[in-house]
Enzyme design. Structure first.
Site, PDB file in Angstrom:
ATOM      1  CB  CYS A 148      -0.907  -0.005   1.219  1.00  0.00           C
ATOM      2  SG  CYS A 148      -1.877  -1.526   1.420  1.00  0.00           S
ATOM      3  CD  GLU A 153       4.960  -2.554  -9.517  1.00  0.00           C
ATOM      4  OE1 GLU A 153       6.183  -2.497  -9.284  1.00  0.00           O
ATOM      5  OE2 GLU A 153       4.327  -3.623  -9.607  1.00  0.00           O
ATOM      6  N   GLY A 191     -13.089  -6.898 -37.117  1.00  0.00           N
ATOM      7  CA  GLY A 191     -14.268  -6.894 -36.254  1.00  0.00           C
ATOM      8  C   GLY A 191     -14.229  -7.971 -35.202  1.00  0.00           C
ATOM      9  NE  ARG A 233      10.151   2.289 -11.607  1.00  0.00           N
ATOM     10  CZ  ARG A 233      10.648   3.395 -11.083  1.00  0.00           C
ATOM     11  NH1 ARG A 233      11.960   3.600 -11.118  1.00  0.00           N
ATOM     12  NH2 ARG A 233       9.856   4.295 -10.530  1.00  0.00           N
ATOM     13  CB  THR A 283       2.824   7.021 -15.403  1.00  0.00           C
ATOM     14  OG1 THR A 283       3.695   8.147 -15.152  1.00  0.00           O
ATOM     15  CG2 THR A 283       1.697   7.007 -14.384  1.00  0.00           C
ATOM     16  CD1 TRP A 299      -4.341   4.584  -7.317  1.00  0.00           C
ATOM     17  CD2 TRP A 299      -6.003   3.381  -8.174  1.00  0.00           C
ATOM     18  NE1 TRP A 299      -5.207   5.456  -7.914  1.00  0.00           N
ATOM     19  CE2 TRP A 299      -6.250   4.734  -8.460  1.00  0.00           C
ATOM     20  CE3 TRP A 299      -6.934   2.423  -8.609  1.00  0.00           C
ATOM     21  CZ2 TRP A 299      -7.372   5.163  -9.172  1.00  0.00           C
ATOM     22  CZ3 TRP A 299      -8.050   2.857  -9.307  1.00  0.00           C
ATOM     23  CH2 TRP A 299      -8.253   4.202  -9.589  1.00  0.00           C
TER      24      TRP A 299
END
Length: 408
Positions: free
Chosen positions: A128, A388, A365, A267, A390, A162
């Site tokens: 968090c 993590e 389609g 990352r 932008t 998030w």
């Protein structure tokens, strides 16, 4: 130090094939259902636990692979299966990395096993960090941690957002400000043990993609945790804060904060997730182009389609190489002097968005319907350029690292 290689060894290939089989046989058949349900796929996580994929031992083996390729290889195969379900399986790993990056040996040994549970009683964990007003701007965290010296407890108040597995996790790792005057350098990470009073799930988000992964707010209202739940310990925190204050007075170099240490380590793994999603969409598009007939011939006979597929494969391979390089550097203690970790996430994330969009275009389609998986893959891919860090933040990190300038 292991030499950098682009060839998996026999053991790694065996693990890759095992993961690929699980992704093909268990994850993919369940992908559409759990995407529609927008619920945590507990049965799939339990199956992963039964075979040993969702376990501390498995991730430890991959994490400590001296070549650095264990984690990216695993992430690519699982996310090739489905991004939403795979994130439910690996989401605990971000919290585990937070403990590994900032915790003591005792804390690592105590809390990481509790994050996973076992095959008969599966648990998850949550990291968090983000807040309603502090996503990329980590210096603006409003969650506070105040030390109660008389009881040797930390008191946490604030709202996180998030958070993968937020509110349903057995263990929460929470980043909070302990010295607001130091900005991001005054942050620390805390373990919130299971059942701690004052922690509650807030809003659960209905998302564009990765819908099988639980994402929610976490509300902390007078949450008290023992002093031993401060990752790294108070002595280490006090030393770090003292250095930060001295550097702030003298205008010295910046220190990494607790959240950034976690994100920097993760990352390349996120880049590998993006590679897996991109590869999955490319393979669907390639198979479709070979079998779809228009004007009496397969559409891959047209350069407009064939050249798109050539570009897609080239970009995927380039992204994988950037991810592997960064992963090898991280495991072998080589500093990211050119922000190689951010490079890998940036390029792989942008590649996933582009390749999945091209896959929809090739299917026409059909690609726009939920009868084919590329529609879901494209929705899933959008998250890689956001969470993590932008793509804009990755570019900022790279530019600052290369130039040495405080680019804003």
């Amino acid at each position: 130090m292991a030499e950098f290689t682009m060839e998996l060894n026999d053991e790694q290939k065996e693990v890759r094939d095992w993961l690929h089989g699980f992704a093909a046989d268990v994850i993919r058949p369940a992908a559409a259902e759990w995407d529609e349900r927008e619920e945590t796929p507990w049965p799939v996580i339990q199956e992963a636990a039964k075979v040993g994929i969702y376990s501390l031992d498995f991730y430890a083996q991959q994490y400590f692979d001296p070549t650095g390729l264990g984690i990216p290889m695993a992430m690519e195969e699982l996310f090739w299966g489905d991004a939403g379900i795979a994130l439910s399986i690996v989401g605990t790993g971000l919290a585990a990395v937070g403990v590994l990056a900032n915790g003591t040996e005792e804390q690592i040994g105590t809390w990481i096993p509790q994050m996973y549970g076992d095959a008969s009683d599966v648990k998850v964990a949550a990291f968090c960090s983000s807040e309603p007003d502090a996503g990329s701007d980590v210096a603006s965290l409003r969650t506070r941690a105040v030390y109660d010296e008389a009881k040797d407890e930390w008191v946490l108040n604030g709202t996180k957002t998030w958070a993968t597995n937020g509110g349903i996790a057995n263990v929460h790792v929470v980043v909070a400000a302990v010295d607001t005057e130091l900005g991001s350098k005054g942050h620390a990470s805390f373990i919130v043990p299971p059942g701690t009073p004052g922690l509650a799930q807030g809003q659960k988000f209905k998302k564009h993609g990765i819908r099988a992964s639980h994402t929610a707010e976490v509300v902390l209202d007078g949450v008290r945790v023992p002093g031993s739940c401060l990752l790294g310990g108070k002595e280490k925190l006090d030393e770090r804060l003292a250095r930060a204050r001295e550097r702030a007075k003298s205008g010295g170099e910046r220190l990494k904060n607790a959240a950034m240490a976690t994100f920097e380590a993760s990352r390349p793994a996120v880049g590998a997730m993006a590679v897996g999603t991109a590869r999955a969409a490319y393979e669907v598009a390639l198979d479709y182009a070979k079998t779809r007939q228009q004007f009496g011939r397969p559409i891959i006979d047209n350069q407009g389609v064939a050249f798109q597929l050539a570009d897609m494969r080239t970009q995927i391979d380039a992204a994988r190489l950037l991810v592997w390089r960064a992963s090898w550097m991280a495991v072998n203690g080589k500093p990211f002097t050119a922000a190689e970790g951010s490079m890998s996430k940036l390029y792989a994330s942008e590649t996933a968005k582009k390749v999945t969009a091209q896959a929809i275009q090739i299917l026409g389609g059909n690609g726009y319907t939920r009868e084919y998986p590329v529609e879901r893959m494209h929705r899933d891919a959008a998250i890689y350029t956001i969470f993590e860090g932008t793509s804009e933040i990755q570019r900022l990190v790279i530019a600052r690292t290369l130039s040495g300038m405080p680019i804003r």
